[in-house]
Design a protein around this motif. Structure first.
Motif, PDB file in Angstrom:
ATOM      1  N   ASP A  50      24.175  -1.447  11.992  1.00  0.00           N
ATOM      2  CA  ASP A  50      24.283  -2.312  13.152  1.00  0.00           C
ATOM      3  C   ASP A  50      23.059  -2.075  14.032  1.00  0.00           C
ATOM      4  O   ASP A  50      22.951  -1.052  14.703  1.00  0.00           O
ATOM      5  CB  ASP A  50      25.577  -2.005  13.925  1.00  0.00           C
ATOM      6  N   LYS A  52      22.247  -3.228  16.720  1.00  0.00           N
ATOM      7  CA  LYS A  52      22.540  -3.157  18.150  1.00  0.00           C
ATOM      8  C   LYS A  52      22.608  -1.707  18.622  1.00  0.00           C
ATOM      9  O   LYS A  52      22.211  -1.400  19.741  1.00  0.00           O
ATOM     10  CB  LYS A  52      23.846  -3.881  18.469  1.00  0.00           C
ATOM     11  N   ASN A 163      29.639  -5.232  23.203  1.00  0.00           N
ATOM     12  CA  ASN A 163      30.123  -4.575  21.982  1.00  0.00           C
ATOM     13  C   ASN A 163      31.564  -4.138  22.123  1.00  0.00           C
ATOM     14  O   ASN A 163      32.341  -4.217  21.179  1.00  0.00           O
ATOM     15  CB  ASN A 163      29.228  -3.392  21.622  1.00  0.00           C
ATOM     16  N   LYS A 166      33.750  -7.217  22.066  1.00  0.00           N
ATOM     17  CA  LYS A 166      33.491  -8.023  20.882  1.00  0.00           C
ATOM     18  C   LYS A 166      33.124  -9.475  21.216  1.00  0.00           C
ATOM     19  O   LYS A 166      33.467 -10.388  20.491  1.00  0.00           O
ATOM     20  CB  LYS A 166      34.687  -8.010  19.907  1.00  0.00           C
TER      21      LYS A 166
END
Length: 169
Positions: A50, A52, A163, A166
């Motif tokens: 990920d 991010k 995050n 979501k």
């Protein structure tokens, strides 16, 4: 690089670092940008599924780089730490943001990437102007450094909330 350039001017004016040391530090900065760009690319492909999370780490490191400029330590140590941390994260943040954007299955990725690059350049230009204004008014860059630390902290918190909840960016 605007804030770095204006910090160089302040250091030269204060005569705490001579032009030779500043030139070496700027060359080292360029080297760290290259090393950081390559290293971040490899790390993102191998260790971070990920991207991010890697972008979050890079933003935290960049915030730490600006905080080091506010710490009352010798200018050579302060600026060397800043150059190392900022240099390593410099191209990584932009590349990871671009990778995240292009990884999204949305239309208009090219437009989003263009806006991302434009905002990056405009913020650099505004950073130079803000530093110049801060130097003229306060004879230091602390106001701009506080602003940068605040903005990067807000970006980190916003990313965390996205995050956590979501939400789609």
């Amino acid at each position: 690089m605007g804030i770095m350039d204006t910090n160089l001017v302040l250091l030269m004016k204060s005569e705490l670092l001579n032009k030779d040391i500043i030139s070496r530090l700027m060359s080292t900065f360029g080297l760290f940008v290259i090393i950081g760009g390559i290293s971040i690319g490899i790390l993102s492909d191998r260790l971070f599924k990920d991207r991010k999370n890697l972008l979050l780490i890079l933003l935290i490191l960049r915030t730490v780089a600006f905080i080091t400029m506010l710490v009352p330590i010798t200018p050579l140590i302060k600026f060397s730490l800043f150059i190392f941390i900022f240099g390593i994260t410099y191209s990584g943040i932009l590349s990871q943001a671009a990778a995240i954007i292009t990884g999204e299955s949305i239309s208009g990725v090219g437009k989003i990437l263009s806006i991302n690059m434009l905002l990056h350049q405009v913020s650099g230009m505004l950073g130079v102007l803000a530093c110049n204004l801060s130097l003229k008014i306060f004879n230091n860059y602390n106001l701009v450094l506080y602003l940068v630390v605040t903005l990067t902290t807000l970006i980190i918190l916003y990313g965390y909330l996205i995050n956590k909840n979501k939400f789609r960016v």
